[in-house]
Scaffold this active site. Structure first.
Site, mmCIF file in Angstrom:
data_model
loop_
_atom_site.group_PDB
_atom_site.id
_atom_site.type_symbol
_atom_site.label_atom_id
_atom_site.label_comp_id
_atom_site.label_asym_id
_atom_site.label_seq_id
_atom_site.Cartn_x
_atom_site.Cartn_y
_atom_site.Cartn_z
ATOM 1 N N GLY C 149 -1.710 7.751 -0.531
ATOM 2 C CA GLY C 149 -2.960 7.612 -1.787
ATOM 3 C C GLY C 149 -2.812 6.688 -2.294
ATOM 4 C CB CYS C 150 -4.945 4.531 -4.602
ATOM 5 S SG CYS C 150 -5.934 5.702 -5.163
ATOM 6 C CE1 TYR C 151 -4.886 6.781 -10.356
ATOM 7 C CE2 TYR C 151 -6.001 8.498 -9.043
ATOM 8 C CZ TYR C 151 -5.983 7.891 -9.763
ATOM 9 O OH TYR C 151 -7.025 7.653 -10.690
ATOM 10 C CB THR C 153 0.532 3.499 -2.957
ATOM 11 O OG1 THR C 153 0.011 3.781 -1.701
ATOM 12 C CG2 THR C 153 0.739 1.948 -2.619
ATOM 13 C CB ALA C 154 0.332 2.367 -7.992
#
Lengths: 343, 343, 343, 343
Positions: C149-151, C153-154
């Site tokens: 997921g995007c969150y 990953t960061a």
């Protein structure tokens, strides 16, 4: 007890909710009732974020006529078809009525083409006053008001005085206008989503926007033989509208006389201010009822630019201005405390 | 003739110009004078876009002290070093003084590290009232006011009541805050250009922002053993500030009690309103003096969020609120007509 | 003839259309088929704005399985419930499968609470590789990939190395993240309209976002006793995601060692770059597959920040990176020509 | 070893840095050198965020001529006065030269009025090829290229074919154009700060913009008696440019023939695509080298709209396109992997 009890019909749309807030904070007006099917039963004060009697709740639109008896004036922030029904009924009861839709701005014959319906109350069309005070004066006693559209307001205030003074040709006028997204009203479709609109810019309804005949009609009161091309654009800002107008200069129309004409026209205006054309910008008017205009010319062309907040001078603010005038008050009452958004 | 003649020193910055507009449109205040080196000689009414006596012109900052004799109150929208000089001089003359800078918000020992200077008027530090009315009350008679910073205002209003009520631990508080670009003041450097900032988001001054000791100091009046980590972020909006605060719950601090605490604290507040945390958003407060707060919790953490307009409740609006209170007026006088930007 | 024929299922959503464009412009991949009920029958080349065989048309989602026989790899840009059905069917046929949804990222028991359904293909959960190459390596031969997921990953790229190196405590980690609006996928509701979102900022799904267990699970592979609080925020930008992470330092974890850990971890990374924390910003990564990370610390706290383009490194770009690795190619193939949006 | 070694002079401005990135990621070009006084000594790869030989460092602008000997082609992203000096010197050495400034786009007599200087290399004006390939073909062998301005590119591609086909009158053409803020180049003044520009829109340089004679000159190659009014506007987006053009139809110019003319003109174009006018929008071209055009007409007016990314088709992308053509390559080489920003 405030002097004027005002009902707002259609108070959950953008123009309607701004109108309701202006009424609620006006020194001489109070919200008599506010209608919204979506918000029926909810607290007006809470939803609008204004201080008001907490017992005041939104009522369904169907209750509008019945509730109108408790009010002195009514603002219609409704679709044109709905206003076409409501205005006659409310005006006949002696109420002050301001219609923010296009239902009473055109000639009868324009409605099928531009609005897609036959007008069912044509006898009210000549009675309704086109409420652009700076060019067409205060509403006459007893007349309902057709509150101008946002694009016509900016275009007429910018180019109108030049036409009236014989400085520009009436034929071949081009109005290239750019509006913030609230101009489209509350929309939930894909095409108005943030991701689609942000950082975008486009024209829409090219050669087919319903404000075209309204601009033509307004200008035709100021000069003969008017022909207007109008192109609206959607720009990725929340509020604000800029109209860039082009016309051919008539003999003797120097840049100097053009500038002077606008300056003189608005020298004593509460809301309209003439500036050099590159100082006419959204950020100086958004949040206020001001309209800034500016123009220049060379041998071939006159360029006149007008900027407004589409929800204020282009809709709800102008409605309050008209209501002030109808009641003999300072036209800026309740509007002069508005603060522009850009510091 | 208005009741209170107010001077605005530093009236061309963002906070200063908003403050001057609020004074100009306040029902009981008038602009006695406004200083700005950049705008000296220009019309205040024209520049601010408000109706005011056209003879009123900006004067140079150096004229501030001299002109103060024609005023009853003075707002300092100046750099901390400048306020440090001006506040004692003006307060000693019996004027009501509100300082929007950080010059009188901290203990003497904090200044070298966080503001980069030695404080030269330390005897005024204990006399200055920290003007966050909802938590620390009205300014005492005769006391100058240190108007809170924007980040501390949002953070303290959100998490402060929970700490005071013993619902959260004082150590290990995290404040992750996001501010619009006006929070940085009027800047002309490359790094605040539209192209650099638009569509961007970043943290800045990580672990080194000067509002850290101000938040710590404010919270320390509400609980013992406070330790705060504060990270400000720059977000690509013009106005608005959201502070997301994290703390460890103390025994018995359920989500229900957390919600109740905020609701009870602000039940009668003119400006602060408790909402569910995901309804706390910039668009509902920007343009107004409101602060929205909301919180929730699970076994491990309490999350409390506060939102304000950084130029209003976070600066100029709160200054007017304090001035209203100092004069015994309704704290919302001149502020309750403000309209939020988002319709 | 390209080396790898790739099918994209769900190619009209934001991630899916970006993924399809990356495939179409990849030097070694070609679009085998693209599904979309909404666009069925339309030209893929025309709709995506890429040069491709004009005979290629979108097919309905229902044709996905059938068309898969003409492809070597499949990207699933579908809802989690749909991916849960498709991944086993496609992987069983020997296809390379990358799933961009959350269907194979968690433990079986997490699904009812966080995703609202019982997992019907639990035997595939341990087989799916969590495809965050910088921390968890290349996908093993034959394994389908659960694309992060995007969150997560960061957050994982920013704080993960510090946890793995024993520099921070595993309990009490706070992730305060801000995402652009494309992170929500293609939405047409009122609440994602331009007028509602522009110039706004808010938290959402406070303490209840489904990426919470994914972050916890990812971190738990790097340290013991992980407890995470995660708050996502919606920020008014089109693309980009910034995660600001807070943790308590373990003994000996100086700012210097923190910085060094990130720098060493990513010294040879194609996409991740360690910078000072206030140089980690959306504008430097949006449009590219890069992730920028930065951290600092004092005695009480470690702050680590990560920034990505949520549609690239946070979704479609990382999917292509995983596909490159599965095929033994340079992981940046087809991604190193991407240009950041901000000049 | 790439085929073409390209030097970029002025590589820290917006156009220059985009150009340098395009060269660095081009399959057949490499960055021979990049000049920037501001970045001299810094790593080109690091600063541009591209993979490149880390030993490549920015050199001062003064080193441009000397370093040119190591290159086959040079891109001038410099002010017009600088390009006026450099182009003759570099072209005389046999280098391929593309000038992104206006130094070689006009007739000698136009420079004092529109650019404020006397042209000192007038013999090069007729030799320079005006590089708008879709209308004026590939650069002849040995000719330096005057790469078109952003406004002329969009306006000429939209209205040019209609004029060439005799469908519109040459006199009385109006070009109302709206550009994103990168169009102004890297600016650090107050007037381009985020707070001043965000949510704003305004016209600038009304009747005095230096692209006016360039549009006139371009159109004059396609029809006789051209008279153009041009008004540029600044709109609050980072990238993108929309030109709305108005002209009078000549006899027989129906809407149908107008549409057909654009469609036929660009039927085989790699970059220009004809669409209905309300589908011409920034978001579909920003990030790519595409130009979208669309037109319609009624009895009184023809409206033709063009949209481009001002930094790509309006500057650096078109420069690469010209360079591709000069070398006999596919004009889209290195440009067809560009991804639009809006998903």
């Amino acid at each position: 007890m405030k002097d004027l009890r005002v009902g707002v019909i259609g108070a959950s749309g953008y123009s309607g909710s701004v109108a309701a807030r202006l009424v609620a904070t006006h020194p001489r007006m109070s919200v008599a009732f506010a209608t919204s099917d979506k918000l029926a039963g909810e607290s007006v004060a809470l939803h609008l974020g204004v201080r008001a009697d907490d017992s005041l709740r939104f009522v369904p639109n169907a209750a509008a006529i019945e509730r109108a008896s408790e009010s002195d004036a009514v603002l219609l922030a409704t679709a044109a078809e709905v206003s076409m029904q409501l205005l006659p009924a409310l005006a006949a009861r002696g109420l002050q009525v301001i219609d923010l839709s296009g239902a009473f701005r055109l000639a009868q014959g324009d409605y099928p083409r531009w609005y897609g319906f036959e007008h069912t109350a044509p006898m009210w069309l000549p009675r309704a006053h086109y409420g652009l005070p700076e060019l067409f004066g205060s509403p006459p006693v007893g007349a309902p008001v057709a509150n101008p559209g946002c694009y016509p307001t900016a275009a007429l205030l910018a180019i109108g005085p030049l036409l009236r003074s014989g400085l520009v040709e009436a034929a071949g006028i081009v109005v290239d206008a750019k509006s913030g997204v609230t101009g489209a009203g509350r929309q939930s479709g894909d095409s108005y989503s943030f991701v689609e609109v942000d950082e975008d810019l486009r024209a829409y309804k090219v050669l087919s926007h319903q404000h075209t005949p309204e601009i033509t009609r307004g200008l035709s009161r100021l000069g003969e033989g008017v022909k207007v091309t109008f192109t609206p654009h959607l720009t990725a800002v929340k509020r604000g509208l800029l109209a860039t107008c082009y016309a051919r200069p008539r003999t003797g129309a120097s840049a100097g006389r053009i500038v002077e004409c606008l300056r003189d026209t608005y020298a004593r205006s509460a809301f309209v201010r003439a500036l050099p054309p590159d100082q006419v910008m959204l950020k100086r008017v958004v949040g206020t009822n001001a309209c800034h205009v500016g123009a220049t010319a060379d041998d071939d062309v006159v360029v006149a630019i007008g900027a407004i907040d589409n929800l204020l001078k282009g809709a709800a603010g102008q409605a309050i201005q008209n209501l002030n005038l109808m009641n003999g008050w300072d036209e800026a009452s309740g509007l002069d405390g508005l603060q522009r958004v850009s510091p």
